[in-house]
Design an enzyme around this catalytic site. Sequence first.
Site, short mmCIF file in Angstrom:
data_model
loop_
_atom_site.label_atom_id
_atom_site.label_comp_id
_atom_site.label_asym_id
_atom_site.label_seq_id
_atom_site.Cartn_x
_atom_site.Cartn_y
_atom_site.Cartn_z
NE ARG A 236 -29.73 2.97 21.69
CZ ARG A 236 -31.33 3.25 20.32
NH1 ARG A 236 -31.47 3.53 19.08
NH2 ARG A 236 -31.59 2.01 19.85
CD GLU A 265 -34.62 7.90 25.43
OE1 GLU A 265 -35.40 6.18 24.86
OE2 GLU A 265 -34.06 8.05 24.42
CG HIS A 284 -36.66 6.27 21.15
ND1 HIS A 284 -35.56 6.13 22.44
CD2 HIS A 284 -36.33 6.19 20.18
CE1 HIS A 284 -34.62 5.47 21.36
NE2 HIS A 284 -34.83 5.46 20.51
#
Length: 324
Positions: A236, A265, A284
């Site tokens: 993360r 993000e 991601h």
Amino acid sequence: MLKKVVITQPLPVDRLKSLSGQCTMQVLDGSQPLAEALSRDELSACHGVICLLTDAIDPPLLEAMPNLQFVSSVSVGVDHIDVEALTRRSIPVGNTPGVLVDTTADAAFALLLAAARRVAEGDRYIRDGQWHPETRWSPDFFLGKDVSGGTLGIIGLGAIGQAVARRAAGFNMKVIGWTPSGREVPGVDSVSLEELLLRSDFVSVHLALAPQTHNLLDAAKIATMKPGAVLVNTARGGIVDESALAAALDSGHLYAAGLDVFEREPIEASNPLLQHPRVVVVPHIGSATTLTRAKMVDIAVNNAASALLGQPMPHCVNPEVYAA
């Protein structure tokens, strides 16, 4: 009367078949937060939610959902969900553990290799038309960092961290690790976090994001990393202080970084990490393979189907709700 389940973003229709007949499904397009996409009445009528890691399930939203009976997330991590608030209301929260272990470990090692051997930088060099006959090869052309035989420090020795350790063994790497739980893993020498940072040529992060791990790798800890080290994060974004990382790369203290996750993000175009040539970034995609994502959806749907039948979710992060 059938219960209502809201699905926050479109999922493959064939993966939702097991819910047919058990509930009415309202599938959103994901363009807005749940609290904005639905009216107050629609939220109040909702019995279940199938969400993604980009959906914040927080107290203001939960207050508008008095009839909510379960939340099932298509993710392993649940830092986007206020699990404590749901637990207080005896509402189970489902996740999708295990299924993405190898896929994410592959992604972490891909980023490690790409950062160490300047793969993305070399790709840009060719595409930008900079590879000319007079510079086609030389002894010092695009020198990278050796991976084989290096020391890999793994922060977090859960299933994904252990899978990365197995891959490192194939590269004849010395593997050391630290985890808050103190877990011992065969083939991994357990050390303190401070020792890991001092000794590691490569550091790979595999922790869950929680208050105690937010900015775990801050400016002070990054400053203690071995000069010339490579940092990889597929966990993360909030675990690594991005400003401190950018400063360490700019100063030359760190050699490179491979990042799949970010504090915000999508990452902002102004983020200084994007200006550094030896930062490899991907959006991601640690679990982004066709098979893995399909399995994640199946597990999330199965969690929801069980909850609709009044049965315990097979994968529940707060199983104490069932004892209550």
